[in-house]
Scaffold this motif. Structure first.
Motif, PDB file in Angstrom:
ATOM      1  N   UNK A  28       0.835  -1.195   0.000  1.00 47.73           N
ATOM      2  CA  UNK A  28       0.000   0.000   0.000  1.00 47.73           C
ATOM      3  C   UNK A  28       0.881   1.259   0.000  1.00 47.73           C
ATOM      4  N   UNK A  29       0.297   2.409  -0.297  1.00 52.21           N
ATOM      5  CA  UNK A  29       1.099   3.650  -0.302  1.00 52.21           C
ATOM      6  C   UNK A  29       1.797   3.950   1.022  1.00 52.21           C
ATOM      7  N   UNK A  30       1.203   3.516   2.137  1.00 54.62           N
ATOM      8  CA  UNK A  30       1.840   3.779   3.432  1.00 54.62           C
ATOM      9  C   UNK A  30       2.870   2.733   3.800  1.00 54.62           C
ATOM     10  N   UNK A  31       3.111   1.747   2.906  1.00 55.49           N
ATOM     11  CA  UNK A  31       4.137   0.751   3.150  1.00 55.49           C
ATOM     12  C   UNK A  31       3.608  -0.547   3.737  1.00 55.49           C
ATOM     13  N   UNK A  32       2.344  -0.602   4.169  1.00 56.42           N
ATOM     14  CA  UNK A  32       1.793  -1.848   4.702  1.00 56.42           C
ATOM     15  C   UNK A  32       1.546  -2.822   3.542  1.00 56.42           C
ATOM     16  N   UNK A  33       1.399  -4.093   3.900  1.00 54.37           N
ATOM     17  CA  UNK A  33       1.250  -5.150   2.908  1.00 54.37           C
ATOM     18  C   UNK A  33      -0.186  -5.696   2.932  1.00 54.37           C
ATOM     19  N   UNK A  34      -0.694  -6.037   1.762  1.00 50.88           N
ATOM     20  CA  UNK A  34      -2.007  -6.646   1.639  1.00 50.88           C
ATOM     21  C   UNK A  34      -1.901  -7.861   0.718  1.00 50.88           C
ATOM     22  N   UNK A  35      -2.637  -8.929   1.041  1.00 48.29           N
ATOM     23  CA  UNK A  35      -2.684 -10.131   0.207  1.00 48.29           C
ATOM     24  C   UNK A  35      -4.001 -10.140  -0.548  1.00 48.29           C
ATOM     25  N   UNK A  36      -3.936 -10.457  -1.862  1.00 49.45           N
ATOM     26  CA  UNK A  36      -5.132 -10.405  -2.698  1.00 49.45           C
ATOM     27  C   UNK A  36      -5.288 -11.687  -3.508  1.00 49.45           C
ATOM     28  N   UNK A  37      -6.552 -11.990  -3.788  1.00 49.16           N
ATOM     29  CA  UNK A  37      -6.903 -13.064  -4.722  1.00 49.16           C
ATOM     30  C   UNK A  37      -7.981 -12.506  -5.645  1.00 49.16           C
ATOM     31  N   UNK A  38      -7.815 -12.739  -6.943  1.00 45.27           N
ATOM     32  CA  UNK A  38      -8.736 -12.170  -7.924  1.00 45.27           C
ATOM     33  C   UNK A  38      -9.434 -13.276  -8.710  1.00 45.27           C
ATOM     34  N   UNK A  39     -10.687 -13.017  -9.047  1.00 43.65           N
ATOM     35  CA  UNK A  39     -11.514 -13.973  -9.777  1.00 43.65           C
ATOM     36  C   UNK A  39     -12.314 -13.215 -10.829  1.00 43.65           C
ATOM     37  N   UNK A  40     -12.256 -13.701 -12.080  1.00 42.61           N
ATOM     38  CA  UNK A  40     -12.994 -13.062 -13.177  1.00 42.61           C
ATOM     39  C   UNK A  40     -14.207 -13.915 -13.543  1.00 42.61           C
TER      40      UNK A  40
END
Length: 484
Positions: free
Chosen positions: A200-212
């Motif tokens: 993220x812009x503030x340096x924190x981390x996020x985990x994502x999963x995407x589905x179409x």
């Protein structure tokens, strides 16, 4: 220092450094400032990655750098218990991983528990350049339960549109990120997409999963679920989940026409047609059309249409909303004249009845004919046997002398054959005669037994030979025949 300036400084310190900074009321014009998200939250049993940078101090890259984190107070004492991290030392739970020369003070806090909830102050030492961030501190909080992931649908949720559904989970510990799993709740098994981590812009981390998904009307109202499993210490994991319900807009579906009354229709009868369809948003307009020799003709609008029948006709309706239109199947209405309509069931019954009567009549006739044949057959056989049993002997008739006949009559007891001369039969009747030779019988004594067995044979002769063998006026001739 003027009393007014002192009061101003005290008020400013209280405003900027009032959070539990008991006894520390000095001027916050600090020579070091850190930039880090605050507060930061960690999961108990996991780690916490703290993005951090520092400013407002002159550094000398030729000198060594030391970073220090102290707990609860900005006062620094190298031997104090509040010192919780020193760069280059592995004996503390906090590990400064950033490059201090590049003003990066990023730190990893390992194996946190609720015991470590507090304020943390950063200090930098670079040769003669030293400073502590007295007011820009870091607040750390620890929780026992994981965060629920967030689900977001990109794009418009409209039929035939391809949308991307993204599940995101905060990742305070990038070394042990959560595992995300999809559950579409549509009879499919769990779907695990490849997880990716983003900063993220503030340096924190996020985990994502995407589905179409390509949306259809069947997706409307379906729930999509995403689960996040966080690994913690000693092989234990903690799980949380979230779900959303899709709201898909689509054009008219299953458009159809219903006729009332149903069944047999007659000329002049009032008929109501009803058009139905499902859509989201709902159908905004129904239009009725009648097929004619010139093509479809619009006859009405609305979901119902009333009229009186006069002839066979085809109708259909068109349903439309803001997205598209759909046409119903054509319905054919067959109108019968007055009340003379005969249902096909009655016609079929009449045909079956006629066939049954014909079959019965034929069966009776056949039965009677067979019986008459069987009745006449024995009679014919009897007549035939009687005709076959008639045998005629040919009788040769000679002229008999009256006198001789008289003598014999006195001396003998003859056996007589009665010969009757009748009219000649038609030529088609064939008569077979046996030949009998009448001659003079020698006088002899005839036993009484033989006299009792005298047999008379009636012989019918033809009239054609009577003139030659019989004298005129003689109708009956007798021949003496001895029974064999």
């Amino acid at each position: 220092m003027a009393p007014g300036n002192l009061v101003y400084q005290i008020i400013l310190v209280l405003l900027l450094c009032s959070d539990d900074a008991v006894g520390w009321y000095w001027w916050c014009g600090e020579d070091v400032t850190i930039n880090t998200p605050t507060p930061m939250e960690a999961l108990s049993g996991s780690c916490l990655n703290i993005p951090c940078t520092y400013t407002d101090i002159t550094i000398d890259t030729a000198q060594s750098f030391t970073g220090i984190w102290s707990r609860n107070t900005p006062a620094y004492d190298q031997n104090a218990d509040n010192v919780i991290s020193v760069s280059g030392s592995k004996s503390y739970p906090m590990d400064i991983t950033g490059n201090l020369m590049n003003r990066d003070c990023t730190t990893t806090f390992h194996d946190l528990t609720q015991h470590y909830e507090d304020k943390y102050y950063f200090r930098i030492e670079n040769g003669p350049n030293k400073g502590t961030a007295k007011c820009s501190y870091l607040q750390i909080r620890v929780r026992d339960f994981p965060w629920s992931p967030s689900i977001k649908v990109s794009g418009e949720q409209t039929e035939a549109e391809v949308v991307t559904i993204t599940c995101s989970a905060v990742t305070p510990c990038p070394h042990a990120p959560p595992q995300l799993t999809w559950d579409l709740h549509q009879g499919t098994s769990h779907i695990t997409e490849t997880n990716i981590t983003e900063k993220n812009p503030d340096g924190t981390i996020v985990t994502k999963a995407k589905l179409s998904i390509t949306l259809t009307d069947s997706h409307d109202g379906k729930m999509i679920k995403c689960s996040a499993v966080y690994p913690v210490r000693r092989g234990v994991s903690k799980m949380s989940d979230s779900n959303i319900t899709l709201s898909v807009t689509y054009g008219p579906k299953d458009t159809s026409v219903r006729v009332s009354p149903s069944g047999t229709l007659s000329t002049g009868q009032s008929v109501t047609l009803n058009c139905s369809s499902r859509a989201k948003p709902p159908v905004q307009k129904f239009t009725w059309f009648r097929n004619s020799s010139q093509g479809p003709v619009s006859v009405s609008e609305g979901d119902t249409y009333n009229f009186n029948f006069t002839e066979d006709v085809d109708f259909y309706c068109v349903a439309s909303n803001a997205l598209r239109t759909e046409t119903s199947p054509v319905i054919h209405l067959s109108v019968t004249v007055g009340n003379n309509h005969v249902p096909w069931e009655a016609i079929l019954g009449a045909v079956i009845g006629v066939l049954a009567v014909v079959f019965l009549a034929v069966s009776v006739w056949c039965f009677k004919t067979k019986c008459q044949i069987q009745k006449d057959k024995p009679q014919a056989e009897v007549v035939q046997r009687e005709e076959e049993n008639i045998h005629y002997e040919e009788i040769g008739l000679s002229k008999l002398k009256p006198k001789e006949a008289s003598n014999h009559e006195e001396k003998e007891d003859p056996v007589y054959s009665h010969v009757q001369v009748s009219q000649a039969k038609p030529a088609e009747d064939t008569v077979h005669y046996g030949e009998m030779n009448f001659s003079k019988f020698s006088p002899k004594v005839v036993p009484e037994k033989e006299l009792e067995e005298t047999v008379y044979s009636q012989v019918q002769g033809s009239n054609s030979n009577s003139g030659e063998q019989f004298s005129d006026g003689v109708d009956d001739l007798y021949a003496k025949v001895k029974k064999n």
